[in-house]
Design a protein around this motif. Sequence first.
Motif, short mmCIF file in Angstrom:
data_model
loop_
_atom_site.label_atom_id
_atom_site.label_comp_id
_atom_site.label_asym_id
_atom_site.label_seq_id
_atom_site.Cartn_x
_atom_site.Cartn_y
_atom_site.Cartn_z
N ARG A 1 0.41 -7.02 0.44
CA ARG A 1 -0.68 -7.89 0.02
C ARG A 1 -0.32 -9.37 0.19
O ARG A 1 -1.16 -10.24 0.02
N CYS B 1 -4.38 -0.60 -0.09
CA CYS B 1 -5.02 -1.71 0.61
C CYS B 1 -6.50 -1.39 0.77
O CYS B 1 -6.91 -0.24 0.63
N CYS C 1 0.84 -1.19 0.00
CA CYS C 1 0.00 0.00 0.00
C CYS C 1 0.88 1.25 0.00
O CYS C 1 1.80 1.36 0.80
N ARG D 1 1.23 -1.54 4.05
CA ARG D 1 0.78 -2.92 4.25
C ARG D 1 1.07 -3.74 2.99
O ARG D 1 0.88 -3.28 1.87
N ALA E 1 -2.59 -11.56 2.47
CA ALA E 1 -4.03 -11.45 2.24
C ALA E 1 -4.62 -12.76 1.73
O ALA E 1 -3.96 -13.50 1.00
N TRP F 1 -7.93 -4.99 -3.22
CA TRP F 1 -6.87 -4.00 -3.39
C TRP F 1 -7.16 -3.15 -4.62
O TRP F 1 -7.73 -3.61 -5.59
#
Length: 58
Positions: A14, A38, A7, A12, A17, A25
Amino acid sequence: MSDEPTCSICGRSRAGATAVEALAWVTDTDERGTRWLCPTCARTHVRDIEGKLPAEYW
């Protein structure tokens, strides 16, 4: 170095995830390149994104 996006606002990754979270996203492409957001940051800045405000205003 990871190929997973991070992000551009909160940093953050990915990588952790789930498949469903990864679909949430958001990408934004401009003359500077592609930026990733994010789901949390995208939700926070949805009006700025839809209004096409420059990222400097967020």
